[in-house]
Design a protein around this motif. Structure first.
Motif, short mmCIF file in Angstrom:
data_model
loop_
_atom_site.label_atom_id
_atom_site.label_comp_id
_atom_site.label_asym_id
_atom_site.label_seq_id
_atom_site.Cartn_x
_atom_site.Cartn_y
_atom_site.Cartn_z
N GLY A 228 47.76 43.55 39.17
CA GLY A 228 49.21 43.36 39.09
C GLY A 228 49.71 43.99 37.82
O GLY A 228 49.02 44.00 36.80
N ALA A 229 50.91 44.51 37.87
CA ALA A 229 51.49 45.12 36.67
C ALA A 229 53.00 45.16 36.80
O ALA A 229 53.53 45.40 37.88
CB ALA A 229 50.94 46.53 36.49
N SER A 230 53.66 44.91 35.69
CA SER A 230 55.11 45.05 35.64
C SER A 230 55.52 46.06 34.58
O SER A 230 56.70 46.34 34.42
CB SER A 230 55.77 43.70 35.36
N LYS A 231 54.53 46.60 33.87
CA LYS A 231 54.78 47.60 32.83
C LYS A 231 53.79 48.75 33.00
O LYS A 231 52.69 48.56 33.51
CB LYS A 231 54.57 47.01 31.43
N LEU A 232 54.19 49.92 32.57
CA LEU A 232 53.31 51.09 32.65
C LEU A 232 52.02 50.86 31.88
O LEU A 232 50.94 51.25 32.33
CB LEU A 232 54.04 52.33 32.12
N GLN B 275 50.39 48.18 31.56
CA GLN B 275 49.49 47.34 32.36
C GLN B 275 48.82 48.16 33.46
O GLN B 275 47.65 47.95 33.77
CB GLN B 275 50.26 46.17 32.96
N VAL B 276 49.54 49.10 34.04
CA VAL B 276 48.95 50.01 35.04
C VAL B 276 47.85 50.83 34.39
O VAL B 276 46.76 50.99 34.95
CB VAL B 276 50.02 50.93 35.67
N GLU B 277 48.12 51.34 33.19
CA GLU B 277 47.12 52.13 32.47
C GLU B 277 45.89 51.28 32.15
O GLU B 277 44.75 51.75 32.28
CB GLU B 277 47.73 52.70 31.18
N SER B 278 46.11 50.04 31.77
CA SER B 278 44.99 49.13 31.49
C SER B 278 44.18 48.87 32.75
O SER B 278 42.94 48.82 32.71
CB SER B 278 45.53 47.82 30.91
N ASN B 279 44.86 48.70 33.88
CA ASN B 279 44.16 48.50 35.15
C ASN B 279 43.31 49.71 35.51
O ASN B 279 42.18 49.57 36.00
CB ASN B 279 45.15 48.21 36.28
N LEU B 280 43.82 50.90 35.25
CA LEU B 280 43.06 52.12 35.53
C LEU B 280 41.85 52.25 34.62
O LEU B 280 40.80 52.74 35.04
CB LEU B 280 43.96 53.36 35.42
N LYS B 281 41.97 51.77 33.38
CA LYS B 281 40.82 51.76 32.48
C LYS B 281 39.74 50.82 33.02
O LYS B 281 38.55 51.09 32.88
CB LYS B 281 41.24 51.34 31.08
N ALA B 282 40.17 49.72 33.65
CA ALA B 282 39.21 48.80 34.25
C ALA B 282 38.45 49.47 35.40
O ALA B 282 37.25 49.28 35.55
CB ALA B 282 39.92 47.54 34.75
N VAL B 283 39.16 50.27 36.19
CA VAL B 283 38.50 51.00 37.29
C VAL B 283 37.49 51.99 36.72
O VAL B 283 36.37 52.11 37.21
CB VAL B 283 39.54 51.72 38.18
N GLU B 284 37.88 52.68 35.65
CA GLU B 284 36.97 53.62 35.00
C GLU B 284 35.73 52.90 34.46
O GLU B 284 34.61 53.37 34.61
CB GLU B 284 37.69 54.35 33.87
N LEU B 285 35.95 51.74 33.86
CA LEU B 285 34.83 50.95 33.35
C LEU B 285 33.90 50.53 34.49
O LEU B 285 32.68 50.57 34.37
CB LEU B 285 35.34 49.73 32.59
N ALA B 286 34.48 50.16 35.62
CA ALA B 286 33.68 49.75 36.77
C ALA B 286 32.83 50.90 37.31
O ALA B 286 31.69 50.69 37.73
CB ALA B 286 34.58 49.20 37.89
N THR B 287 33.35 52.11 37.27
CA THR B 287 32.58 53.25 37.77
C THR B 287 31.42 53.61 36.84
O THR B 287 30.46 54.25 37.27
CB THR B 287 33.47 54.50 37.97
N ASN B 288 31.51 53.18 35.58
CA ASN B 288 30.44 53.45 34.61
C ASN B 288 29.61 52.20 34.31
O ASN B 288 28.93 52.14 33.30
CB ASN B 288 31.05 53.98 33.31
N TRP B 289 29.69 51.22 35.18
CA TRP B 289 28.98 49.94 35.00
C TRP B 289 27.47 50.19 34.99
O TRP B 289 26.96 50.95 35.81
CB TRP B 289 29.35 49.01 36.14
N THR B 290 26.77 49.55 34.08
CA THR B 290 25.32 49.73 33.99
C THR B 290 24.61 48.40 34.21
O THR B 290 25.22 47.33 34.10
CB THR B 290 24.92 50.27 32.61
#
Length: 98
Positions: A30-34, A36-51
Motif C-alpha cells: 500500500g502507498a499514498s506517497k511516491l 512509499q511506492v519507491e520503498s515497496n519497489l526496494k522490497a521487491v528488489e531485496l526479495a529477488t536477491n534473498w539468500t
C-alpha cells in the motif's frame, strides 16, 4: 540491525520477507506517497536477491519456525516448508520450487 546491515529500512525488509516466506500466501503493498511506492519497489528488489544466509538470520531472530507436519498414513514427518527454496522470476511473475 539486519536491515541496517543490508542498507534498507525495516519496513522494506519486512515486505521482502513476506514475499519470500512460504508461510505467507499474500503480500499487499500500500502507498499514498511516491516515496512509499519507491520503498515497496526496494522490497521487491531485496526479495529477488534473498539468500539462504539472510533467511537463516531472519529465522534466528524470529524464532518461530513451525513444526513439520506429519503424514498420518506413515507417521513420517514432512519436510519443513521453510527449508525448501523458492526461485523467483520477477520478469515473468512466476514462481517455482527448487
Amino acid at each position: 540491525k539486519i536491515a541496517d546491515d543490508l542498507g534498507c529500512k525495516m519496513a522494506e525488509l519486512a515486505l521482502a520477507w513476506t514475499l519470500v516466506s512460504k508461510d505467507v500466501s499474500t503480500c499487499i503493498f500500500g502507498a499514498s506517497k511516491l516515496s512509499q511506492v519507491e520503498s515497496n519497489l526496494k522490497a521487491v528488489e531485496l526479495a529477488t536477491n534473498w539468500t539462504e544466509e539472510l533467511e537463516e538470520k531472519i529465522n534466528k531472530v524470529l524464532d518461530n519456525e513451525p513444526e513439520a507436519d506429519v503424514n498420518w498414513k506413515t507417521f513420517a514427518p514432512y519436510s519443513n516448508r521453510r527449508k525448501e527454496q523458492l526461485k523467483y522470476d520477477m520478469k515473468l511473475g512466476s514462481t517455482e520450487f527448487r
